[in-house]
Design a protein around this motif. Structure first.
Motif, PDB file in Angstrom:
ATOM      1  N   PRO A 156      11.351  79.847  60.884  1.00  9.75           N
ATOM      2  CA  PRO A 156       9.958  79.908  61.341  1.00  9.75           C
ATOM      3  C   PRO A 156       8.938  79.708  60.210  1.00  9.75           C
ATOM      4  O   PRO A 156       7.950  78.999  60.374  1.00  9.75           O
ATOM      5  CB  PRO A 156       9.832  81.308  61.949  1.00  9.75           C
ATOM      6  N   LYS A 157       9.180  80.314  59.062  1.00  9.26           N
ATOM      7  CA  LYS A 157       8.262  80.173  57.929  1.00  9.26           C
ATOM      8  C   LYS A 157       8.228  78.729  57.442  1.00  9.26           C
ATOM      9  O   LYS A 157       7.158  78.163  57.203  1.00  9.26           O
ATOM     10  CB  LYS A 157       8.687  81.095  56.791  1.00  9.26           C
ATOM     11  N   THR A 158       9.381  78.116  57.315  1.00 10.76           N
ATOM     12  CA  THR A 158       9.459  76.730  56.857  1.00 10.76           C
ATOM     13  C   THR A 158       8.785  75.792  57.852  1.00 10.76           C
ATOM     14  O   THR A 158       8.033  74.902  57.453  1.00 10.76           O
ATOM     15  CB  THR A 158      10.926  76.314  56.641  1.00 10.76           C
ATOM     16  N   LEU A 159       9.024  76.001  59.136  1.00  7.74           N
ATOM     17  CA  LEU A 159       8.388  75.163  60.142  1.00  7.74           C
ATOM     18  C   LEU A 159       6.873  75.309  60.108  1.00  7.74           C
ATOM     19  O   LEU A 159       6.146  74.330  60.268  1.00  7.74           O
ATOM     20  CB  LEU A 159       8.923  75.480  61.536  1.00  7.74           C
ATOM     21  N   ARG A 160       6.385  76.524  59.910  1.00  9.88           N
ATOM     22  CA  ARG A 160       4.945  76.736  59.804  1.00  9.88           C
ATOM     23  C   ARG A 160       4.366  75.952  58.629  1.00  9.88           C
ATOM     24  O   ARG A 160       3.273  75.411  58.714  1.00  9.88           O
ATOM     25  CB  ARG A 160       4.633  78.225  59.646  1.00  9.88           C
ATOM     26  N   GLU A 161       5.113  75.895  57.532  1.00  9.89           N
ATOM     27  CA  GLU A 161       4.645  75.186  56.337  1.00  9.89           C
ATOM     28  C   GLU A 161       4.617  73.671  56.536  1.00  9.89           C
ATOM     29  O   GLU A 161       3.718  72.997  56.039  1.00  9.89           O
ATOM     30  CB  GLU A 161       5.533  75.529  55.142  1.00  9.89           C
ATOM     31  N   ILE A 162       5.600  73.145  57.260  1.00  9.31           N
ATOM     32  CA  ILE A 162       5.668  71.682  57.430  1.00  9.31           C
ATOM     33  C   ILE A 162       5.089  71.215  58.761  1.00  9.31           C
ATOM     34  O   ILE A 162       5.080  70.019  59.041  1.00  9.31           O
ATOM     35  CB  ILE A 162       7.120  71.171  57.281  1.00  9.31           C
ATOM     36  N   LEU A 163       4.578  72.146  59.570  1.00  8.29           N
ATOM     37  CA  LEU A 163       4.123  71.810  60.916  1.00  8.29           C
ATOM     38  C   LEU A 163       3.070  70.707  60.965  1.00  8.29           C
ATOM     39  O   LEU A 163       3.187  69.787  61.780  1.00  8.29           O
ATOM     40  CB  LEU A 163       3.627  73.055  61.646  1.00  8.29           C
ATOM     41  N   PRO A 164       2.028  70.728  60.130  1.00 10.54           N
ATOM     42  CA  PRO A 164       1.054  69.624  60.214  1.00 10.54           C
ATOM     43  C   PRO A 164       1.682  68.256  59.977  1.00 10.54           C
ATOM     44  O   PRO A 164       1.407  67.305  60.708  1.00 10.54           O
ATOM     45  CB  PRO A 164       0.032  69.968  59.128  1.00 10.54           C
ATOM     46  N   THR A 165       2.554  68.167  58.999  1.00 11.88           N
ATOM     47  CA  THR A 165       3.220  66.896  58.718  1.00 11.88           C
ATOM     48  C   THR A 165       4.176  66.514  59.841  1.00 11.88           C
ATOM     49  O   THR A 165       4.194  65.358  60.290  1.00 11.88           O
ATOM     50  CB  THR A 165       3.987  66.988  57.382  1.00 11.88           C
ATOM     51  N   LEU A 166       4.937  67.478  60.312  1.00 15.55           N
ATOM     52  CA  LEU A 166       5.886  67.227  61.398  1.00 15.55           C
ATOM     53  C   LEU A 166       5.166  66.776  62.665  1.00 15.55           C
ATOM     54  O   LEU A 166       5.569  65.807  63.313  1.00 15.55           O
ATOM     55  CB  LEU A 166       6.709  68.493  61.666  1.00 15.55           C
ATOM     56  N   THR A 167       4.078  67.446  63.009  1.00 16.70           N
ATOM     57  CA  THR A 167       3.318  67.086  64.208  1.00 16.70           C
ATOM     58  C   THR A 167       2.688  65.712  64.052  1.00 16.70           C
ATOM     59  O   THR A 167       2.709  64.903  64.982  1.00 16.70           O
ATOM     60  CB  THR A 167       2.234  68.146  64.498  1.00 16.70           C
ATOM     61  N   SER A 168       2.144  65.440  62.883  1.00 15.81           N
ATOM     62  CA  SER A 168       1.549  64.127  62.627  1.00 15.81           C
ATOM     63  C   SER A 168       2.578  63.013  62.763  1.00 15.81           C
ATOM     64  O   SER A 168       2.304  61.973  63.380  1.00 15.81           O
ATOM     65  CB  SER A 168       0.935  64.117  61.222  1.00 15.81           C
ATOM     66  N   ARG A 169       3.756  63.227  62.216  1.00 14.70           N
ATOM     67  CA  ARG A 169       4.833  62.228  62.329  1.00 14.70           C
ATOM     68  C   ARG A 169       5.256  62.050  63.786  1.00 14.70           C
ATOM     69  O   ARG A 169       5.491  60.944  64.244  1.00 14.70           O
ATOM     70  CB  ARG A 169       6.038  62.635  61.481  1.00 14.70           C
ATOM     71  N   ALA A 170       5.361  63.165  64.518  1.00 17.92           N
ATOM     72  CA  ALA A 170       5.755  63.084  65.926  1.00 17.92           C
ATOM     73  C   ALA A 170       4.725  62.296  66.723  1.00 17.92           C
ATOM     74  O   ALA A 170       5.082  61.450  67.544  1.00 17.92           O
ATOM     75  CB  ALA A 170       5.934  64.483  66.509  1.00 17.92           C
ATOM     76  N   VAL A 171       3.432  62.535  66.469  1.00 21.47           N
ATOM     77  CA  VAL A 171       2.385  61.798  67.177  1.00 21.47           C
ATOM     78  C   VAL A 171       2.434  60.315  66.812  1.00 21.47           C
ATOM     79  O   VAL A 171       2.272  59.454  67.679  1.00 21.47           O
ATOM     80  CB  VAL A 171       0.993  62.396  66.888  1.00 21.47           C
ATOM     81  N   SER A 172       2.689  60.008  65.550  1.00 16.38           N
ATOM     82  CA  SER A 172       2.810  58.606  65.142  1.00 16.38           C
ATOM     83  C   SER A 172       3.938  57.918  65.896  1.00 16.38           C
ATOM     84  O   SER A 172       3.794  56.787  66.361  1.00 16.38           O
ATOM     85  CB  SER A 172       3.074  58.495  63.636  1.00 16.38           C
ATOM     86  N   VAL A 173       5.062  58.605  66.024  1.00 14.51           N
ATOM     87  CA  VAL A 173       6.203  58.021  66.738  1.00 14.51           C
ATOM     88  C   VAL A 173       5.912  57.943  68.238  1.00 14.51           C
ATOM     89  O   VAL A 173       6.271  56.969  68.898  1.00 14.51           O
ATOM     90  CB  VAL A 173       7.495  58.817  66.439  1.00 14.51           C
ATOM     91  N   LEU A 174       5.222  58.957  68.779  1.00 19.32           N
ATOM     92  CA  LEU A 174       4.839  58.911  70.195  1.00 19.32           C
ATOM     93  C   LEU A 174       3.886  57.751  70.467  1.00 19.32           C
ATOM     94  O   LEU A 174       3.797  57.267  71.584  1.00 19.32           O
ATOM     95  CB  LEU A 174       4.173  60.232  70.611  1.00 19.32           C
ATOM     96  N   SER A 175       3.176  57.302  69.439  1.00 14.27           N
ATOM     97  CA  SER A 175       2.233  56.189  69.580  1.00 14.27           C
ATOM     98  C   SER A 175       2.917  54.832  69.466  1.00 14.27           C
ATOM     99  O   SER A 175       2.297  53.805  69.720  1.00 14.27           O
ATOM    100  CB  SER A 175       1.160  56.275  68.491  1.00 14.27           C
TER     101      SER A 175
END
Length: 126
Positions: A21-40
């Motif tokens: 959970p701590k690691t995901l919180r730290e990388i969440l903005p990057t992970l979400t941004s990458r996911a949105v890029s791929v969703l696009s």
């Protein structure tokens, strides 16, 4: 091949990360941004994988991640962003809503509803 890759990646993740959970919180903005890029993107397989990624985050860590994911997605709905990016954000919001429990949706309705409203009222006709 899919199962062996998944198994190997889980093994690597668990050997490198001590507090998920701590690691995901730290990388969440990057992970979400990458996911949105791929969703696009235009590749349906990639879009499905990115949608599953957001869905799994919400299913497994929803109470902790929803307050952080929703604002990141909402920023991606800005009219300054390209149309395909905003479409990716809409797909991400859709996955998020589908994966969340009723209680999670009720708890975060104050930030989720404006994001969905903004997505539905996008002036672009595509």
């Amino acid at each position: 091949v899919g199962i062996s890759v998944r198994s190997s990646s889980i093994h690597v993740w668990k050997s490198v990360v001590s507090n998920t959970p701590k690691t995901l919180r730290e990388i969440l903005p990057t992970l979400t941004s990458r996911a949105v890029s791929v969703l696009s993107s235009g590749c349906e397989d990639h879009r499905a994988a990115a949608g599953r990624c957001l869905g799994e985050l919400v299913r497994k860590l929803g109470d902790h991640m929803l307050p952080e994911i929703i604002p990141i997605l909402t920023q991606g709905l800005s009219q300054d962003m390209p149309v395909n990016h905003r479409q990716g954000v809409c797909l991400g919001l859709s996955e998020l809503v589908e994966a969340a429990t009723r209680q999670q949706l009720a708890d975060h309705m104050d930030v989720l509803l404006p994001a969905v409203r903004e997505a539905l009222c996008d002036p672009e006709e595509t």
